[in-house]
Design a protein around this motif. Structure first.
Motif, PDB file in Angstrom:
ATOM      1  N   SER A 239       0.774  -1.346   0.009  1.00  0.00           N
ATOM      2  CA  SER A 239       0.108   0.155   0.021  1.00  0.00           C
ATOM      3  C   SER A 239       0.919   1.287  -0.033  1.00  0.00           C
ATOM      4  CB  SER A 239      -0.903   0.223   1.230  1.00  0.00           C
ATOM      5  OG  SER A 239      -1.837  -0.668   0.969  1.00  0.00           O
ATOM      6  N   MET A 240       1.828   1.197   0.849  1.00  0.00           N
ATOM      7  CA  MET A 240       2.712   2.495   1.015  1.00  0.00           C
ATOM      8  C   MET A 240       3.537   2.611  -0.465  1.00  0.00           C
ATOM      9  SD  MET A 240       1.804   3.879   3.893  1.00  0.00           S
ATOM     10  CE  MET A 240       0.231   2.993   3.416  1.00  0.00           C
ATOM     11  N   ARG A 241       4.007   1.606  -0.873  1.00  0.00           N
ATOM     12  CA  ARG A 241       4.724   1.538  -2.237  1.00  0.00           C
ATOM     13  C   ARG A 241       3.925   2.433  -3.340  1.00  0.00           C
ATOM     14  NH1 ARG A 241       4.740  -0.471  -7.007  1.00  0.00           N
ATOM     15  NH2 ARG A 241       3.132  -1.931  -6.224  1.00  0.00           N
ATOM     16  N   VAL A 242       2.780   2.092  -3.547  1.00  0.00           N
ATOM     17  CA  VAL A 242       1.545   2.430  -4.323  1.00  0.00           C
ATOM     18  C   VAL A 242       1.578   3.918  -4.253  1.00  0.00           C
ATOM     19  CG1 VAL A 242      -0.437   2.508  -5.716  1.00  0.00           C
ATOM     20  CG2 VAL A 242       0.683   0.366  -4.928  1.00  0.00           C
ATOM     21  N   ILE A 243       1.298   4.342  -2.840  1.00  0.00           N
ATOM     22  CA  ILE A 243       0.800   5.778  -2.487  1.00  0.00           C
ATOM     23  C   ILE A 243       2.363   6.625  -2.760  1.00  0.00           C
ATOM     24  CG2 ILE A 243       0.087   7.160  -0.659  1.00  0.00           C
ATOM     25  CD1 ILE A 243      -1.733   4.865   0.177  1.00  0.00           C
ATOM     26  N   SER A 244       3.193   6.041  -2.401  1.00  0.00           N
ATOM     27  CA  SER A 244       4.201   6.786  -2.205  1.00  0.00           C
ATOM     28  C   SER A 244       4.943   7.207  -3.790  1.00  0.00           C
ATOM     29  CB  SER A 244       5.635   5.965  -1.702  1.00  0.00           C
ATOM     30  OG  SER A 244       5.411   5.856  -0.279  1.00  0.00           O
TER      31      SER A 244
ATOM     32  N   ARG B  74       2.631   9.954  -5.212  1.00  0.00           N
ATOM     33  CA  ARG B  74       2.644  11.276  -4.592  1.00  0.00           C
ATOM     34  C   ARG B  74       4.237  11.778  -4.550  1.00  0.00           C
ATOM     35  NH1 ARG B  74      -1.891  11.198   0.221  1.00  0.00           N
ATOM     36  NH2 ARG B  74      -3.735  10.206  -1.291  1.00  0.00           N
ATOM     37  N   GLY B  75       5.028  10.992  -5.011  1.00  0.00           N
ATOM     38  CA  GLY B  75       6.652  11.527  -4.987  1.00  0.00           C
ATOM     39  C   GLY B  75       7.058  11.508  -3.379  1.00  0.00           C
ATOM     40  N   PHE B  76       6.303  10.601  -2.537  1.00  0.00           N
ATOM     41  CA  PHE B  76       7.122  10.482  -1.357  1.00  0.00           C
ATOM     42  C   PHE B  76       8.287   9.588  -1.499  1.00  0.00           C
ATOM     43  CE2 PHE B  76       2.610  11.042   0.665  1.00  0.00           C
ATOM     44  CZ  PHE B  76       2.560  12.334   0.260  1.00  0.00           C
ATOM     45  N   PRO B  77       9.140   9.495  -0.158  1.00  0.00           N
ATOM     46  CA  PRO B  77      10.140   8.571  -0.155  1.00  0.00           C
ATOM     47  C   PRO B  77       9.744   7.127  -0.056  1.00  0.00           C
ATOM     48  CG  PRO B  77      10.610  10.469   1.328  1.00  0.00           C
ATOM     49  CD  PRO B  77       9.240  10.493   0.875  1.00  0.00           C
ATOM     50  N   ALA B  78      10.272   6.326  -0.868  1.00  0.00           N
ATOM     51  CA  ALA B  78      10.056   4.921  -0.763  1.00  0.00           C
ATOM     52  C   ALA B  78       9.987   4.362   0.601  1.00  0.00           C
ATOM     53  CB  ALA B  78      10.984   4.135  -1.670  1.00  0.00           C
TER      54      ALA B  78
END
Length: 349
Positions: free
Chosen positions: A262-267, A270-274
Motif C-alpha cells: 500500500s505504501m509503495r503505491v501511494i508513495s 505522490r512523490g514521497f520517499p519509498a
C-alpha cells in the motif's frame, strides 16, 4: 473510563503481495460484511467503511455497504470512513443516512471529510481549486438539514432550496433526538479541529504517521473551541483512526508485506520517499503511529495514546492490500476478546 474500539476498511483488492492473487470486488465486500458480523460477536463497538474510486479498492458507494452491514447486525455502530462530502450532494447524503438510521434504530454514523485522495473530484465534476470552499458550504448545509427546521438556502455549488424538510427524518433516540450521528474527519489540521469544535461535532483524527502524542494539542484545541461555543459536553468526543494489526505472534513480519504494498503505491503516486522496513519498524515502535503486535503490545500502545490524547474511540485499518480473510478475522477476534479487555482493565485503574 470507557473507550470504544473497532476497525475500518476500504475493501482493499490489491493482489496479495505474497502470492500475486487478488479477489473480486464482490468477494471483498462479502468479506467486509463477515468481518462486521464477527466484530459485533466479539464485543467491538464500531466499524467504519470507507470510500475510494480506484481499481485497488472495492467500495465506491459506502452507504450501500453500510446499509448491508447494519441489516446483518443488531448492536454495533457502522459508519462512513469517510463520506467525501465535498463531492457529494448533502441532500442525497442526508436521505441515505437518515434511511439507514431509521431501520438500524440510530446505529449509523456519518463521518464527513474532504478525502485524502482526489479521484472523486473530476469524477463528479468538482474543481480541486474549490477544495476548502466545497467542504465549508456542504457541511453547513448538511447541518442545516439536520436541524429539523424547514431549510431555505442558496450557495455556490448546488441549486437553492426553499422551505425544504428532507425526509425521512432520523430515528428519534432518547438523549439524541431526531438527529444524525455526524462527525468531522481531519488529518491533523488545526483549522479543522477548531471548525469541528465550533460546529459542536465529534472529531476524528486520521493518524497515519509520526507520533500520535503530537495530536494532543489539536485535541485540546478542539475541546476548547467546542466548550467556548457552548455545545454540550457529551458531544465533545475524539476518535483516533490509525493503521495496525493484531496477531498472537509475528504480527510485524506477517503484516509488513501488506503495509509495504500500500505504501509503495501511494508513495510512487505522490512523490514521497519509498517505504522501507526501517521506516516501518520506526513507526510500529513504542511511540509510532502503527499498532502492530500481539494483544499485550497493541493494548499497551492504545492505552498510552489514550493517556496522551484522551480519545474516546480508536479504530484500526488492519486489512491493507487485501490481508487474507482468515488472518483478518483472527485479528478482529483478538481485538475484541483480548485487546479490549486489557484496555478496560488498564483504564479502570
Amino acid at each position: 473510563m470507557n473507550m470504544e474500539l473497532g476497525f475500518y476498511t476500504f475493501g482493499d483488492i490489491h493482489p496479495d503481495p505474497n502470492t500475486g492473487i487478488g479477489i473480486t470486488p464482490g468477494q471483498a465486500i462479502r468479506d467486509v460484511l463477515e468481518r462486521t458480523r464477527l466484530a459485533e460477536e466479539v464485543g467491538l463497538d464500531y466499524v467504519g467503511i470507507g470510500e475510494h474510486h480506484r481499481e485497488d479498492y472495492s467500495i465506491s458507494s459506502p452507504s450501500t455497504v453500510i446499509s448491508a452491514a447494519l441489516a446483518q447486525t443488531e448492536r454495533i455502530h457502522v459508519g462512513s470512513a469517510v463520506t467525501v462530502l465535498s463531492t457529494e450532494d448533502p441532500v442525497r447524503v442526508y436521505q441515505q443516512f437518515s434511511t439507514m438510521d431509521q431501520f438500524s434504530n440510530g446505529r449509523v454514523e456519518l463521518l464527513a471529510g474532504r478525502g485524502s485522495f482526489i479521484e472523486s473530484y473530476p469524477l463528479f465534476g468538482a474543481e480541486l481549486g474549490d477544495y476548502d470552499a466545497l467542504y465549508d458550504e456542504k457541511i453547513q448545509l448538511l447541518l442545516a438539514l439536520d436541524s429539523g427546521e424547514p431549510v431555505t438556502w442558496s450557495g455556490k455549488f448546488r441549486a437553492p432550496l426553499e422551505d425544504v424538510v428532507v425526509l425521512p427524518r432520523p430515528a428519534d433516540i432518547p438523549g439524541r433526538g431526531a438527529h444524525l450521528n455526524i462527525a468531522v474527519a481531519t488529518g491533523g489540521n488545526s483549522r479543522s479541529s477548531v471548525r469541528a469544535g465550533m460546529l459542536g461535532l465529534p472529531v476524528n483524527y486520521a493518524i497515519i504517521g509520526g507520533e500520535p502524542a503530537q495530536f494532543a494539542p489539536l485535541a485540546q484545541l478542539y475541546r476548547q473551541a467546542h466548550e467556548q461555543a457552548g455545545h454540550p459536553a457529551e458531544k465533545r468526543t475524539v476518535t483516533v483512526s490509525a493503521m495496525g494489526f493484531v496477531a498472537e505472534e509475528n504480527a510485524r513480519d506477517f503484516w509488513f508485506p501488506y503495509w509495504y504494498e500500500s505504501m509503495r503505491v501511494i508513495s510512487a503516486e505522490r512523490g514521497f520517499p519509498a517505504p522501507s522496513r526501517m521506516s516501518f519498524e520506526q513507526t510500529a515502535g513504542p511511540r509510532g503511529a502503527y499498532f502492530v503486535g500481539n494483544p499485550d503490545e497493541v493494548a499497551a500502545k492504545i492505552v498510552h495514546v489514550h493517556e496522551a490524547i484522551g480519545n474516546d474511540r480508536l479504530i484500526l485499518q488492519m486489512d491493507l492490500s487485501g490481508v487474507p480473510q482468515k488472518e483478518s478475522l483472527k485479528a478482529i477476534e483478538l481485538l475484541g476478546t483480548e485487546v479490549k479487555p486489557r484496555i478496560e482493565r488498564a483504564l479502570a485503574k
